[in-house]
Design a protein around this motif. Structure first.
Motif, PDB file in Angstrom:
ATOM      1  N   UNK A 236      68.686  28.356  39.848  1.00  0.00           N
ATOM      2  CA  UNK A 236      67.835  29.277  40.621  1.00  0.00           C
ATOM      3  C   UNK A 236      68.414  29.479  42.024  1.00  0.00           C
ATOM      4  N   UNK A 237      68.916  28.402  42.626  1.00  0.00           N
ATOM      5  CA  UNK A 237      69.524  28.514  43.964  1.00  0.00           C
ATOM      6  C   UNK A 237      70.722  29.467  43.911  1.00  0.00           C
ATOM      7  N   UNK A 238      71.526  29.344  42.841  1.00  0.00           N
ATOM      8  CA  UNK A 238      72.684  30.239  42.699  1.00  0.00           C
ATOM      9  C   UNK A 238      72.230  31.701  42.603  1.00  0.00           C
ATOM     10  N   UNK A 239      71.167  31.949  41.815  1.00  0.00           N
ATOM     11  CA  UNK A 239      70.665  33.326  41.652  1.00  0.00           C
ATOM     12  C   UNK A 239      70.108  33.859  42.966  1.00  0.00           C
ATOM     13  N   UNK A 240      69.386  33.004  43.690  1.00  0.00           N
ATOM     14  CA  UNK A 240      68.798  33.429  44.970  1.00  0.00           C
ATOM     15  C   UNK A 240      69.911  33.789  45.960  1.00  0.00           C
ATOM     16  N   UNK A 241      70.926  32.935  46.035  1.00  0.00           N
ATOM     17  CA  UNK A 241      72.016  33.183  46.997  1.00  0.00           C
ATOM     18  C   UNK A 241      72.783  34.451  46.622  1.00  0.00           C
ATOM     19  N   UNK A 242      72.989  34.670  45.312  1.00  0.00           N
ATOM     20  CA  UNK A 242      73.708  35.876  44.875  1.00  0.00           C
ATOM     21  C   UNK A 242      72.926  37.144  45.243  1.00  0.00           C
ATOM     22  N   UNK A 243      71.606  36.995  45.338  1.00  0.00           N
ATOM     23  CA  UNK A 243      70.758  38.152  45.677  1.00  0.00           C
ATOM     24  C   UNK A 243      70.536  38.262  47.189  1.00  0.00           C
ATOM     25  N   UNK A 244      71.234  37.427  47.951  1.00  0.00           N
ATOM     26  CA  UNK A 244      71.123  37.511  49.419  1.00  0.00           C
ATOM     27  C   UNK A 244      69.918  36.785  49.998  1.00  0.00           C
ATOM     28  N   UNK A 245      69.245  35.985  49.178  1.00  0.00           N
ATOM     29  CA  UNK A 245      68.115  35.190  49.682  1.00  0.00           C
ATOM     30  C   UNK A 245      68.625  33.863  50.221  1.00  0.00           C
ATOM     31  N   UNK A 246      67.763  33.190  51.015  1.00  0.00           N
ATOM     32  CA  UNK A 246      68.184  31.928  51.628  1.00  0.00           C
ATOM     33  C   UNK A 246      67.282  30.775  51.162  1.00  0.00           C
ATOM     34  N   UNK A 247      67.715  30.096  50.049  1.00  0.00           N
ATOM     35  CA  UNK A 247      66.900  28.961  49.587  1.00  0.00           C
ATOM     36  C   UNK A 247      66.768  27.915  50.684  1.00  0.00           C
ATOM     37  N   UNK A 248      65.562  27.414  50.856  1.00  0.00           N
ATOM     38  CA  UNK A 248      65.329  26.440  51.936  1.00  0.00           C
ATOM     39  C   UNK A 248      64.820  27.101  53.202  1.00  0.00           C
ATOM     40  N   UNK A 249      65.081  28.425  53.341  1.00  0.00           N
ATOM     41  CA  UNK A 249      64.567  29.152  54.518  1.00  0.00           C
ATOM     42  C   UNK A 249      63.487  30.142  54.088  1.00  0.00           C
TER      43      UNK A 249
END
Ligand code: AHR
Length: 322
Positions: A236-249
């Motif tokens: 999920x973290x990989x998908x979020x980062x690929x979509x320009x989201x910031x996991x943890x923020x």
């Protein structure tokens, strides 16, 4: 009454001969070595690999001649693996049933063949098969409590409204069923939180990533991801980062297991919490089997206690993680 006296006499005879006999479970003699079956579900994540290694490492010290199989993610193959072990003459079976219902016939056939079975880490449908009767005992964590503890941490640590995507484990497995129940019930008690959608990622990193990619498009307003295991959380973290989201923020990611990658993600600020689910079953399996062979009545659930990992203790536990 007659039957009870006969059974009592048989039990006393068995005990005096060093053979255990709890209710109508198959007996197990006290010996130096045993042919032991361990039927693994799959080997596609660090948790499963650590569990298999724990059984392999315990084999020498516990006198196990280990017969091991890998069902490759198929409950049908796991049933066939158990049947093959029975044919090979195993004396004890350790089984993590991939799903709650399909493995019940295998448990019943092991019992009919006179093989004491210990369920490890995952359980079967308790309405159909019973500890102390169909199998000796279930050795494992309280999965409902794990989900509840994640929800309690989210409630205590997330400010404001929470819009949640839930990545479920393998459909029909006891950890997926119970971790969902524990989390959903606890989070549902706080009106700040809504579960936008809940879907299976099969406890696998890549499947978790793909499901997260899809659900992110349907629910761009998500700000919490609850994954039933760490592998799906990392996906999920990989998908979020690929979509320009910031996991943890802008998205809080929380899950269960305590793998090395999850502890590192907590240290890196990308994950909030992981509730431990220990894969190190070898020593407990050995100890419980020996207690059973010595004639002890084994409790229906030998419960494993789990820790919780957050930014307060992730670094100090990283070296011991798998
Ligand atoms: O049954 C325990 C679960 O199975 C673990 O959380 C997961 O990582 C594994 O595949």
């Amino acid at each position: 009454m007659k039957r009870r006296i006969l059974l009592g006499a048989a039990a006393m005879l068995a005990m005096s001969a060093g053979v255990s006999m709890a209710q109508d479970l198959p007996p197990l003699a006290q010996k130096d070595s045993y042919k032991v079956g361990f039927a693994q579900t799959e080997s596609n994540n660090p948790w499963r690999i650590a569990q298999t290694k724990s059984f392999q490492d315990t084999a020498a010290t516990c006198g196990w001649d280990l017969v091991m199989t890998d069902a490759g993610g198929s409950a049908a193959k796991q049933v066939a693996d158990v049947d093959s072990m029975i044919a090979q003459g195993i004396e004890v079976l350790f089984l993590p049933p991939r799903e709650e219902s399909p493995l019940i016939p295998a448990v019943m056939r092991a019992k009919a063949a006179g093989i004491p079975t210990f369920l490890v880490d995952r359980s079967v449908d308790k309405a159909v098969a019973t500890a102390g009767k169909d199998y000796v005992s279930f050795l494992g964590s309280d999965f409902i409590d794990q989900g509840k503890r994640v929800a309690e941490w989210v409630i205590a640590n997330h400010e404001g409204e929470g819009k949640i995507i839930e990545l479920e484990g393998t459909t029909g497995s006891s950890p997926a069923n119970d971790r969902k129940k524990g989390f959903d019930d606890a989070i549902g008690a706080d009106s700040r939180f809504t579960i936008l959608e809940s879907r299976s990622g099969d406890f696998a990193r890549d499947e978790g990533r793909k499901v997260m990619e899809t659900l992110l498009q349907a629910h761009p307003d998500v700000n919490i991801v609850y994954a039933h295991n760490d592998e799906m959380a990392i996906g999920a973290i990989q998908a979020l980062e690929a979509a320009g989201r910031k996991p943890g923020e802008d998205v809080l990611v929380v899950s269960i297991d305590g793998t090395r990658d999850a502890l590192q993600a907590i240290i890196d600020g990308k994950m909030g919490v992981t509730v431990e689910s220990s894969p190190f079953f070898g020593p407990l399996a050995c100890e419980t089997m020996k207690r059973y062979a010595a004639g002890e009545t084994i409790e229906p659930w030998v419960q494993v206690e789990d820790r919780i990992f957050t930014k307060e203790n992730a670094a100090e536990n990283l070296a011991g993680a798998y």
